[in-house]
Design a protein around this motif. Structure first.
Motif, PDB file in Angstrom:
ATOM      1  N   ARG A  80       0.868 -10.434  -2.912  1.00 51.48           N
ATOM      2  CA  ARG A  80      -0.274  -9.534  -2.875  1.00 51.48           C
ATOM      3  C   ARG A  80      -0.039  -8.374  -1.904  1.00 51.48           C
ATOM      4  N   GLU A  81       0.597  -8.675  -0.809  1.00 52.59           N
ATOM      5  CA  GLU A  81       0.891  -7.617   0.175  1.00 52.59           C
ATOM      6  C   GLU A  81       1.841  -6.595  -0.415  1.00 52.59           C
ATOM      7  N   ARG A  82       2.807  -7.041  -1.202  1.00 54.64           N
ATOM      8  CA  ARG A  82       3.777  -6.136  -1.807  1.00 54.64           C
ATOM      9  C   ARG A  82       3.221  -5.426  -3.039  1.00 54.64           C
ATOM     10  N   GLY A  83       2.081  -5.857  -3.532  1.00 50.13           N
ATOM     11  CA  GLY A  83       1.520  -5.226  -4.714  1.00 50.13           C
ATOM     12  C   GLY A  83       2.065  -5.801  -6.008  1.00 50.13           C
ATOM     13  N   GLN A  84       2.692  -6.956  -5.905  1.00 49.25           N
ATOM     14  CA  GLN A  84       3.223  -7.597  -7.114  1.00 49.25           C
ATOM     15  C   GLN A  84       2.220  -8.638  -7.607  1.00 49.25           C
ATOM     16  N   ARG A  85       2.365  -8.973  -8.779  1.00 47.83           N
ATOM     17  CA  ARG A  85       1.494  -9.990  -9.357  1.00 47.83           C
ATOM     18  C   ARG A  85       2.157 -11.330  -9.359  1.00 47.83           C
TER      19      ARG A  85
END
Length: 146
Positions: free
Chosen positions: A141-146
């Protein structure tokens, strides 16, 4: 020619094997035991003695047949000789042709499968999902990945 042939009678399981409807007598006897074979409209036993002119109904899953006994033999011979032992009825031939046509124009079983095999991408997602943990999910979530 044995005594059965001279007497004008042959066991049903031997005749079905000799006429090449079954590979072995035991397979013929097994189907007879399951009630898939009728002689003159009545359920038969493997030891039933056939005579010329008897009408045999064979209910194979893919090819049901109704044949008339034209000759008797307890000996398995070449295919042309086996074909002379019986004559298939016109109704049986028409029914088999209809079943073959339905199979030809029927739906393809593979088309009924909605999802099919997972792709490589789907397998990776499944593998990631199985390795899921709260900490790994927070990092994603921090990296913006799902």
């Amino acid at each position: 020619m044995n005594d059965d042939d001279r007497d004008g009678r042959v066991r049903l399981d031997k005749w079905l094997w000799a006429a090449r409807f079954y590979k072995t007598r035991s397979l013929a006897a097994e189907d007879i035991g399951k009630g898939r074979i009728e002689v003159n409209g009545q359920p038969a036993k493997a030891s039933r003695e056939l005579r010329e002119g008897d009408l045999i109904t064979i209910r194979h899953p893919q090819q049901p047949r109704t044949v008339s006994v034209k000759g008797l033999s307890a000996v398995r011979g070449p295919a042309p000789a086996a074909q002379r032992l019986y004559e298939e009825t016109a109704e049986s031939l028409a029914r088999r042709a209809q079943i073959a046509e339905q199979r030809r124009f029927g739906s393809e079983p593979a088309q009924t499968i909605e999802q099919g095999r997972p792709t490589k991408r789907d397998r990776r997602r499944l593998a990631d999902w199985e390795r899921w943990s709260a900490s790994a999910d927070a990092v994603r979530r921090e990296r913006g990945q799902r």
